[in-house]
Motif scaffolding. Structure first.
Motif, PDB file in Angstrom:
ATOM      1  N   TYR A 173      -3.718  -0.914 -12.286  1.00  0.00           N
ATOM      2  CA  TYR A 173      -2.589  -0.224 -11.671  1.00  0.00           C
ATOM      3  C   TYR A 173      -2.964   1.171 -11.167  1.00  0.00           C
ATOM      4  N   ALA A 174      -3.622   1.969 -11.968  1.00  0.00           N
ATOM      5  CA  ALA A 174      -3.896   3.365 -11.593  1.00  0.00           C
ATOM      6  C   ALA A 174      -4.740   3.447 -10.321  1.00  0.00           C
ATOM      7  N   THR A 175      -5.793   2.675 -10.238  1.00  0.00           N
ATOM      8  CA  THR A 175      -6.628   2.719  -9.036  1.00  0.00           C
ATOM      9  C   THR A 175      -5.907   2.075  -7.855  1.00  0.00           C
ATOM     10  N   ASP A 176      -5.160   1.015  -8.110  1.00  0.00           N
ATOM     11  CA  ASP A 176      -4.406   0.367  -7.035  1.00  0.00           C
ATOM     12  C   ASP A 176      -3.316   1.286  -6.501  1.00  0.00           C
ATOM     13  N   ARG A 177      -2.694   2.055  -7.385  1.00  0.00           N
ATOM     14  CA  ARG A 177      -1.653   2.987  -6.955  1.00  0.00           C
ATOM     15  C   ARG A 177      -2.227   3.999  -5.973  1.00  0.00           C
ATOM     16  N   GLU A 178      -3.455   4.483  -6.247  1.00  0.00           N
ATOM     17  CA  GLU A 178      -4.116   5.431  -5.347  1.00  0.00           C
ATOM     18  C   GLU A 178      -4.355   4.806  -3.976  1.00  0.00           C
ATOM     19  N   VAL A 179      -4.775   3.553  -3.972  1.00  0.00           N
ATOM     20  CA  VAL A 179      -5.027   2.856  -2.705  1.00  0.00           C
ATOM     21  C   VAL A 179      -3.717   2.696  -1.931  1.00  0.00           C
ATOM     22  N   VAL A 180      -2.667   2.275  -2.616  1.00  0.00           N
ATOM     23  CA  VAL A 180      -1.373   2.089  -1.961  1.00  0.00           C
ATOM     24  C   VAL A 180      -0.853   3.424  -1.426  1.00  0.00           C
ATOM     25  N   ASP A 181      -1.007   4.485  -2.189  1.00  0.00           N
ATOM     26  CA  ASP A 181      -0.586   5.802  -1.708  1.00  0.00           C
ATOM     27  C   ASP A 181      -1.353   6.191  -0.444  1.00  0.00           C
ATOM     28  N   SER A 182      -2.643   5.863  -0.389  1.00  0.00           N
ATOM     29  CA  SER A 182      -3.423   6.172   0.812  1.00  0.00           C
ATOM     30  C   SER A 182      -2.973   5.308   1.990  1.00  0.00           C
ATOM     31  N   LEU A 183      -2.564   4.069   1.724  1.00  0.00           N
ATOM     32  CA  LEU A 183      -2.043   3.220   2.796  1.00  0.00           C
ATOM     33  C   LEU A 183      -0.756   3.815   3.362  1.00  0.00           C
ATOM     34  N   LEU A 184       0.120   4.272   2.480  1.00  0.00           N
ATOM     35  CA  LEU A 184       1.380   4.860   2.922  1.00  0.00           C
ATOM     36  C   LEU A 184       1.155   6.167   3.680  1.00  0.00           C
ATOM     37  N   GLY A 185       0.122   6.901   3.328  1.00  0.00           N
ATOM     38  CA  GLY A 185      -0.158   8.173   3.973  1.00  0.00           C
ATOM     39  C   GLY A 185      -1.021   8.076   5.212  1.00  0.00           C
ATOM     40  N   HIS A 186      -1.505   6.882   5.509  1.00  0.00           N
ATOM     41  CA  HIS A 186      -2.388   6.707   6.670  1.00  0.00           C
ATOM     42  C   HIS A 186      -1.615   6.929   7.963  1.00  0.00           C
ATOM     43  N   GLU A 187      -2.182   7.746   8.831  1.00  0.00           N
ATOM     44  CA  GLU A 187      -1.544   8.006  10.118  1.00  0.00           C
ATOM     45  C   GLU A 187      -2.277   7.247  11.203  1.00  0.00           C
ATOM     46  N   GLY A 188      -1.526   6.727  12.147  1.00  0.00           N
ATOM     47  CA  GLY A 188      -2.116   5.980  13.239  1.00  0.00           C
ATOM     48  C   GLY A 188      -2.247   4.511  12.893  1.00  0.00           C
ATOM     49  N   ALA A 189      -2.934   3.809  13.768  1.00  0.00           N
ATOM     50  CA  ALA A 189      -3.121   2.374  13.571  1.00  0.00           C
ATOM     51  C   ALA A 189      -4.040   2.124  12.377  1.00  0.00           C
ATOM     52  N   PRO A 190      -3.728   1.130  11.567  1.00  0.00           N
ATOM     53  CA  PRO A 190      -4.590   0.839  10.424  1.00  0.00           C
ATOM     54  C   PRO A 190      -5.916   0.237  10.885  1.00  0.00           C
ATOM     55  N   GLY A 191      -6.968   0.624  10.188  1.00  0.00           N
ATOM     56  CA  GLY A 191      -8.289   0.081  10.469  1.00  0.00           C
ATOM     57  C   GLY A 191      -8.624  -1.034   9.494  1.00  0.00           C
ATOM     58  N   PRO A 192      -9.840  -1.530   9.562  1.00  0.00           N
ATOM     59  CA  PRO A 192     -10.252  -2.617   8.678  1.00  0.00           C
ATOM     60  C   PRO A 192     -10.081  -2.301   7.196  1.00  0.00           C
ATOM     61  N   ASP A 193     -10.392  -1.074   6.792  1.00  0.00           N
ATOM     62  CA  ASP A 193     -10.244  -0.708   5.376  1.00  0.00           C
ATOM     63  C   ASP A 193      -8.796  -0.818   4.927  1.00  0.00           C
ATOM     64  N   GLN A 194      -7.889  -0.276   5.727  1.00  0.00           N
ATOM     65  CA  GLN A 194      -6.485  -0.303   5.345  1.00  0.00           C
ATOM     66  C   GLN A 194      -5.937  -1.729   5.345  1.00  0.00           C
ATOM     67  N   LEU A 195      -6.255  -2.488   6.381  1.00  0.00           N
ATOM     68  CA  LEU A 195      -5.733  -3.850   6.494  1.00  0.00           C
ATOM     69  C   LEU A 195      -6.241  -4.745   5.365  1.00  0.00           C
ATOM     70  N   THR A 196      -7.544  -4.696   5.112  1.00  0.00           N
ATOM     71  CA  THR A 196      -8.088  -5.567   4.070  1.00  0.00           C
ATOM     72  C   THR A 196      -7.670  -5.112   2.674  1.00  0.00           C
ATOM     73  N   SER A 197      -7.490  -3.817   2.487  1.00  0.00           N
ATOM     74  CA  SER A 197      -7.010  -3.334   1.186  1.00  0.00           C
ATOM     75  C   SER A 197      -5.583  -3.808   0.939  1.00  0.00           C
ATOM     76  N   ALA A 198      -4.748  -3.726   1.964  1.00  0.00           N
ATOM     77  CA  ALA A 198      -3.368  -4.198   1.816  1.00  0.00           C
ATOM     78  C   ALA A 198      -3.347  -5.687   1.496  1.00  0.00           C
ATOM     79  N   ALA A 199      -4.143  -6.465   2.194  1.00  0.00           N
ATOM     80  CA  ALA A 199      -4.174  -7.917   1.955  1.00  0.00           C
ATOM     81  C   ALA A 199      -4.697  -8.224   0.555  1.00  0.00           C
TER      82      ALA A 199
END
Length: 104
Positions: free
Chosen positions: A12-38
């Motif tokens: 949970y703790a590390t995943d929460r950090e990733v999700v927070d970075s996804l929510l804070g990402h500006e602009g179109a998502p790149g491969p890192d954001q898309l694959t992390s979300a999936a």
């Protein structure tokens, strides 16, 4: 007695950090954001807990104008191009340390 709201995922703790970075990402998502979300959608699918993680990933997808099917299609394209985590789509194989500048 308090109501059980489900389990807490061990990551949970590390995943929460990733999700927070996804929510804070500006602009179109790149491969890192898309694959992390999936990846996180798959991890938490059917998990009896952590509803905030699930809701926030869905919120990120909505912000990107994607649903799960669209996300999965984009991820299949990314993987088919040979992308791997930590790499940009235009990276070549190898470190480049063994390449000399020919000067021509």
């Amino acid at each position: 007695m308090t109501e059980d709201k489900g389990q807490t995922h061990p990551l949970y703790a590390t995943d929460r950090e990733v999700v927070d970075s996804l929510l804070g990402h500006e602009g179109a998502p790149g491969p890192d954001q898309l694959t992390s979300a999936a990846r996180l959608l798959m991890r938490y699918d059917g998990f009896p807990g952590s509803p905030d993680i699930k809701e926030d990933i869905e919120r990120a997808l909505k912000g990107w104008a994607l649903d799960r099917d669209g996300l999965n299609a984009k991820c299949r394209e990314i993987w088919a191009q040979g992308w791997r985590p930590g790499q940009t789509l235009d990276d070549t194989v190898g470190s480049g340390a063994d390449v000399e500048d020919s000067g021509s």
